[in-house]
Design an enzyme around this catalytic site. Structure first.
Site, mmCIF file in Angstrom:
data_model
loop_
_atom_site.group_PDB
_atom_site.id
_atom_site.type_symbol
_atom_site.label_atom_id
_atom_site.label_comp_id
_atom_site.label_asym_id
_atom_site.label_seq_id
_atom_site.Cartn_x
_atom_site.Cartn_y
_atom_site.Cartn_z
ATOM 1 N N GLY A 17 0.593 -0.803 0.394
ATOM 2 C CA GLY A 17 -0.192 -0.326 0.326
ATOM 3 C C GLY A 17 0.575 1.472 0.392
ATOM 4 O O GLY A 17 0.281 2.367 -0.847
ATOM 5 N N ARG A 91 -3.891 -22.341 2.680
ATOM 6 C CA ARG A 91 -4.048 -21.533 1.485
ATOM 7 C C ARG A 91 -5.732 -21.329 2.420
ATOM 8 O O ARG A 91 -6.036 -19.894 2.142
ATOM 9 C CB ARG A 91 -4.272 -21.977 0.537
ATOM 10 C CG ARG A 91 -4.320 -21.361 -0.673
ATOM 11 C CD ARG A 91 -3.939 -21.818 -1.924
ATOM 12 N NE ARG A 91 -2.697 -21.804 -2.279
ATOM 13 C CZ ARG A 91 -2.218 -20.473 -3.188
ATOM 14 N NH1 ARG A 91 -3.291 -20.190 -3.658
ATOM 15 N NH2 ARG A 91 -1.240 -20.143 -3.973
ATOM 16 N N HIS A 178 -3.508 -16.289 -10.774
ATOM 17 C CA HIS A 178 -2.624 -15.716 -10.247
ATOM 18 C C HIS A 178 -1.564 -15.895 -8.856
ATOM 19 O O HIS A 178 -2.332 -16.132 -8.099
ATOM 20 C CB HIS A 178 -2.457 -14.011 -9.614
ATOM 21 C CG HIS A 178 -1.910 -13.203 -9.246
ATOM 22 N ND1 HIS A 178 -0.619 -12.806 -10.213
ATOM 23 C CD2 HIS A 178 -1.569 -12.670 -8.074
ATOM 24 C CE1 HIS A 178 0.800 -12.494 -8.870
ATOM 25 N NE2 HIS A 178 -0.292 -12.372 -7.899
HETATM 26 N N1 APR Z 1 -8.192 -2.234 6.340
HETATM 27 C C1 APR Z 1 -7.373 -1.338 6.608
HETATM 28 N N2 APR Z 1 -6.744 -2.473 6.933
HETATM 29 C C2 APR Z 1 -6.221 -3.597 6.747
HETATM 30 C C3 APR Z 1 -6.742 -4.426 7.430
HETATM 31 C C4 APR Z 1 -8.332 -3.651 7.607
HETATM 32 N N3 APR Z 1 -9.184 -4.715 8.416
HETATM 33 N N4 APR Z 1 -6.631 -5.679 8.187
HETATM 34 C C5 APR Z 1 -5.092 -4.677 7.727
HETATM 35 N N5 APR Z 1 -4.995 -3.852 7.091
HETATM 36 C C6 APR Z 1 -3.569 -3.421 6.865
HETATM 37 C C7 APR Z 1 -2.405 -4.074 7.949
HETATM 38 O O1 APR Z 1 -2.145 -2.358 9.074
HETATM 39 C C8 APR Z 1 -1.444 -3.805 7.426
HETATM 40 O O2 APR Z 1 -0.517 -1.949 7.419
HETATM 41 O O3 APR Z 1 -2.830 -4.368 5.859
HETATM 42 C C9 APR Z 1 -1.637 -3.868 5.599
HETATM 43 C C10 APR Z 1 -0.762 -4.938 5.266
HETATM 44 O O4 APR Z 1 -0.164 -4.760 4.980
HETATM 45 P P1 APR Z 1 1.568 -6.138 5.596
HETATM 46 O O5 APR Z 1 1.072 -6.385 6.341
HETATM 47 O O6 APR Z 1 3.163 -5.086 4.935
HETATM 48 O O7 APR Z 1 1.415 -6.512 3.925
HETATM 49 P P2 APR Z 1 2.055 -6.334 2.705
HETATM 50 O O8 APR Z 1 2.788 -6.811 2.021
HETATM 51 O O9 APR Z 1 1.234 -4.419 2.112
HETATM 52 O O10 APR Z 1 0.934 -7.554 1.890
HETATM 53 C C11 APR Z 1 -0.616 -7.191 1.243
HETATM 54 O O11 APR Z 1 -0.953 -7.428 -1.052
HETATM 55 O O12 APR Z 1 0.841 -8.695 -2.499
HETATM 56 C C12 APR Z 1 -0.848 -8.607 -1.170
HETATM 57 O O13 APR Z 1 -0.330 -10.736 -0.459
HETATM 58 C C13 APR Z 1 0.231 -9.730 -0.062
HETATM 59 O O14 APR Z 1 -2.426 -9.855 0.433
HETATM 60 C C14 APR Z 1 -0.732 -8.989 0.772
HETATM 61 C C15 APR Z 1 -1.737 -7.799 0.463
#
Ligand code: APR
Length: 314
Positions: A17, A91, A178
């Site tokens: 993000g 999964r 994917h």
């Molecule tokens: N609403 C908003 N944000 C949320 C929620 C929610 N209900 N639940 C979790 N989050 C946020 C977390 O707080 C965190 O900041 O989503 C973010 C996920 O970030 P990371 O753990 O760094 O994961 P990231 O590597 O960004 O991957 C996110 O994208 O490529 C895909 O497989 C990957 O499913 C994963 C997603």
């Protein structure tokens, strides 16, 4: 007359993000709202990114928030909230966890940005996109999964590396799901408009195809915790840019098929789409040869199996 800037909302301020917001700001695609359930993460990263503006020279406004009211009237919403798969996690466990997150997120989008085009990035993307579409109730033109853009970029990067040529002169797409059953289309890949099959022996091409399919796992193996984020976020922004600027680019992405390539049942599968101001504005429905069709069908079955898992965890 007041001129309204475009607005991009990025849900989830984690690795994917935050990097998505970074590309969007740098490319001045519109004002950016970065939303996370963890408000501090969203606000802190947004402030930091905004403070790079005077150096990079972008005018983008960036707002960090945990409040869905702030995504009001966003043109494009990119869902990156979700957990990457952890070692030992099955999964179906991941499907269950991320489906809950997607459900929450979609409720916010439906209420505050009901006319947006939604791009789904969180994994397992194929099924999260199907679920998001169900939850949102948007038409298929406005719920699109990001997978093909990333997988095609990886395919092209590996072709360029093997031939020691610029990535700019390599074309090629990856269709299907994917995941492991994705379908790099060898027949149409080209370098400087010359077919790839005329430039490399089949065993080299097969190795590139295999590496493309496992590229995400290869990166995850090195990172140990977490997964890829630079190329995934750039893939989402390639799609968002085409939509926001009504470029009508042809980009492989997951959309609901209504009979195209013989697929129905509300399944979302990666095909070549025209992306413009209305979202998915058309599917390039080309004739696959028998081998391609068989491979594509395997991809479709992989999506169907994941959707069945979703039904189990619901
Ligand atoms: N609403 C908003 N944000 C949320 C929620 C929610 N209900 N639940 C979790 N989050 C946020 C977390 O707080 C965190 O900041 O989503 C973010 C996920 O970030 P990371 O753990 O760094 O994961 P990231 O590597 O960004 O991957 C996110 O994208 O490529 C895909 O497989 C990957 O499913 C994963 C997603």
């Amino acid at each position: 007359m007041a001129h309204k800037r475009k607005k991009v909302a990025v849900i989830g301020a984690g690795f994917v993000g935050a990097t998505t917001a970074h590309w969007a700001a740098q490319k001045e695609l519109g004002d950016v709202v970065l939303l996370d359930i963890n408000e501090g993460t969203a606000i802190g990263k947004s402030m930091d990114l905004a403070q790079s503006g005077p150096i990079e020279m972008f005018d983008t406004k960036i707002k960090g928030t945990s409040n869905y009211a702030d995504i009001k009237d966003a043109d494009v919403v990119i869902i990156t909230a979700g957990m990457p798969r952890k070692p030992g996690m099955s999964r179906d466990e991941l499907v269950g966890i991320n489906a809950k997150i997607v459900k929450d997120v979609c409720a916010g989008i439906k209420q505050h940005a009901p006319n947006s085009v939604v791009i789904v990035v969180c994994n397992p993307m194929d099924v999260m996109a199907v679920y998001a579409k169900q939850q949102l109730g948007f038409p298929r033109e406005r719920v699109i999964g990001m997978g093909g853009s990333l997988d095609s970029a990886r395919f092209r990067a590996f072709i360029a590396e093997e031939l020691n040529v610029s990535v700019k002169d390599v074309t090629g797409v990856v269709l299907g799901n994917h995941g492991d059953a994705m379908m790099p289309v060898v027949r149409t890949a080209a370098v400087g408009s010359v077919p790839l099959v005329d430039l490399l022996p089949m065993e080299k091409i097969n190795a590139i195809v295999a590496r493309t399919k496992s590229a995400g796992a290869e990166i995850g193996g090195h990172l140990k915790t977490g997964s890829a984020f630079f190329a995934p976020s750039r893939g989402a922004i390639e799609m968002a840019e085409s939509i926001l600027k009504d470029q009508k680019r042809i980009i492989p992405c997951a959309v609901e098929l209504n009979g195209e390539f013989g697929v129905k049942d509300n399944l979302m599968v990666g095909v070549m789409c025209k992306l413009g101001g209305a979202g998915m504005e058309g599917i390039i429905d080309f004739k696959m040869n028998a081998d391609e069709k068989a491979e594509f069908d395997k991809s479709v079955e992989a999506v169907r199996a994941l959707v069945a898992l979703l039904k189990m965890v619901q």
